[in-house]
Motif scaffolding. Structure first.
Motif, mmCIF file in Angstrom:
data_model
loop_
_atom_site.group_PDB
_atom_site.id
_atom_site.type_symbol
_atom_site.label_atom_id
_atom_site.label_comp_id
_atom_site.label_asym_id
_atom_site.label_seq_id
_atom_site.Cartn_x
_atom_site.Cartn_y
_atom_site.Cartn_z
ATOM 1 N N PHE A 59 -0.991 1.791 -5.975
ATOM 2 C CA PHE A 59 -0.152 1.230 -4.697
ATOM 3 C C PHE A 59 -0.969 0.354 -3.858
ATOM 4 O O PHE A 59 -0.457 -0.304 -2.967
ATOM 5 C CB PHE A 59 0.458 2.420 -3.875
ATOM 6 C CG PHE A 59 1.376 3.232 -4.888
ATOM 7 C CD1 PHE A 59 2.856 3.023 -5.029
ATOM 8 C CD2 PHE A 59 0.946 4.368 -5.224
ATOM 9 C CE1 PHE A 59 3.362 3.735 -5.757
ATOM 10 C CE2 PHE A 59 1.744 5.041 -6.247
ATOM 11 C CZ PHE A 59 3.007 4.924 -6.289
ATOM 12 N N ASN A 60 -2.186 0.449 -3.503
ATOM 13 C CA ASN A 60 -3.028 -0.137 -2.945
ATOM 14 C C ASN A 60 -2.706 -1.652 -2.726
ATOM 15 O O ASN A 60 -2.934 -2.244 -3.856
ATOM 16 C CB ASN A 60 -4.525 0.318 -3.026
ATOM 17 C CG ASN A 60 -5.500 0.084 -1.912
ATOM 18 O OD1 ASN A 60 -5.062 0.302 -0.674
ATOM 19 N ND2 ASN A 60 -6.677 -0.251 -2.299
ATOM 20 N N GLU A 61 -2.616 -2.147 -1.836
ATOM 21 C CA GLU A 61 -2.313 -3.532 -1.464
ATOM 22 C C GLU A 61 -1.119 -4.410 -2.307
ATOM 23 O O GLU A 61 -0.899 -5.594 -2.334
ATOM 24 C CB GLU A 61 -3.424 -4.316 -1.557
ATOM 25 C CG GLU A 61 -4.631 -4.095 -0.910
ATOM 26 C CD GLU A 61 -5.886 -4.991 -1.077
ATOM 27 O OE1 GLU A 61 -5.888 -6.108 -1.421
ATOM 28 O OE2 GLU A 61 -6.904 -4.501 -0.694
ATOM 29 N N LYS A 62 -0.393 -3.466 -2.910
ATOM 30 C CA LYS A 62 0.910 -3.727 -3.594
ATOM 31 C C LYS A 62 1.606 -4.333 -2.278
ATOM 32 O O LYS A 62 1.996 -3.641 -1.266
ATOM 33 C CB LYS A 62 1.573 -2.804 -4.437
ATOM 34 C CG LYS A 62 0.469 -2.335 -5.568
ATOM 35 C CD LYS A 62 0.338 -3.409 -6.456
ATOM 36 C CE LYS A 62 -0.264 -3.303 -7.851
ATOM 37 N NZ LYS A 62 -1.600 -2.634 -7.568
ATOM 38 N N ILE A 63 2.535 -5.209 -2.598
ATOM 39 C CA ILE A 63 3.560 -5.711 -1.769
ATOM 40 C C ILE A 63 4.984 -4.878 -1.739
ATOM 41 O O ILE A 63 5.521 -4.875 -3.146
ATOM 42 C CB ILE A 63 3.848 -7.164 -1.618
ATOM 43 C CG1 ILE A 63 2.737 -7.940 -1.642
ATOM 44 C CG2 ILE A 63 4.965 -7.620 -0.801
ATOM 45 C CD1 ILE A 63 2.646 -9.327 -1.932
ATOM 46 N N VAL A 64 5.655 -4.183 -0.818
ATOM 47 C CA VAL A 64 6.699 -3.324 -1.242
ATOM 48 C C VAL A 64 7.942 -3.916 -0.162
ATOM 49 O O VAL A 64 7.710 -3.988 1.027
ATOM 50 C CB VAL A 64 6.497 -1.964 -0.891
ATOM 51 C CG1 VAL A 64 7.576 -0.979 -0.805
ATOM 52 C CG2 VAL A 64 5.504 -1.454 -1.673
ATOM 53 N N GLY A 65 9.087 -3.982 -0.854
ATOM 54 C CA GLY A 65 10.269 -4.001 0.083
ATOM 55 C C GLY A 65 11.125 -2.841 -0.116
ATOM 56 O O GLY A 65 11.391 -2.324 -1.178
ATOM 57 N N MET A 88 10.080 6.438 3.519
ATOM 58 C CA MET A 88 9.397 5.743 2.512
ATOM 59 C C MET A 88 8.333 4.876 3.137
ATOM 60 O O MET A 88 7.116 4.721 2.243
ATOM 61 C CB MET A 88 10.436 4.692 1.821
ATOM 62 C CG MET A 88 11.435 5.529 0.865
ATOM 63 S SD MET A 88 12.574 4.624 -0.205
ATOM 64 C CE MET A 88 13.652 3.872 1.088
ATOM 65 N N ARG A 89 8.639 4.360 4.321
ATOM 66 C CA ARG A 89 7.669 3.473 5.014
ATOM 67 C C ARG A 89 6.250 4.390 5.018
ATOM 68 O O ARG A 89 5.074 3.836 4.759
ATOM 69 C CB ARG A 89 7.941 2.839 6.209
ATOM 70 C CG ARG A 89 7.093 1.904 6.717
ATOM 71 C CD ARG A 89 7.587 1.328 8.152
ATOM 72 N NE ARG A 89 8.729 0.390 7.569
ATOM 73 C CZ ARG A 89 8.531 -0.682 7.396
ATOM 74 N NH1 ARG A 89 7.526 -1.180 7.217
ATOM 75 N NH2 ARG A 89 9.305 -1.705 6.899
ATOM 76 N N ILE A 90 6.408 5.452 5.498
ATOM 77 C CA ILE A 90 5.208 6.554 5.917
ATOM 78 C C ILE A 90 4.495 6.692 4.406
ATOM 79 O O ILE A 90 3.282 6.434 4.548
ATOM 80 C CB ILE A 90 5.937 7.765 6.319
ATOM 81 C CG1 ILE A 90 6.132 7.457 7.967
ATOM 82 C CG2 ILE A 90 4.772 8.784 6.307
ATOM 83 C CD1 ILE A 90 6.964 8.505 8.604
#
Length: 93
Positions: A29-35, A51-53
């Protein structure tokens, strides 16, 4: 979908197992872009916050814009297109 004010347990479980699949628990997950997006029969905002947390904890970069739909609030197509364009643009960097 939102599940009693949090993200669905199956998503939480999948993220937990994924984070354990590599030597460094943040690798996936590190530095992956998430919407973030959700559809809820209730409010939905608490699910997005949960989810944001979780994604922040795992080191992901999360877009500020979120998509939230309910039975009374349909998808705003302009917002969805804008978010998809932003994800596409950031993925090319």
């Amino acid at each position: 979908p939102e599940y009693n004010g949090v993200m669905p347990p199956v998503l939480n479980n999948a993220m937990a197992w994924t984070s354990r699949a590599t030597k460094d628990w943040r690798d996936a997950f590190n530095e992956k872009i998430v919407g973030l997006a959700t559809h809820s029969g209730g409010g939905g905002q608490k699910g997005l916050q949960a989810m944001r947390i979780q994604f922040q904890h795992l080191g992901a970069n999360i877009l500020a814009r979120e998509l939230l739909t309910t039975y009374e609030k349909p998808l705003n197509e302009d917002s969805a297109i804008s978010m998809i364009n932003q994800l596409d643009k950031l993925s090319r960097i």
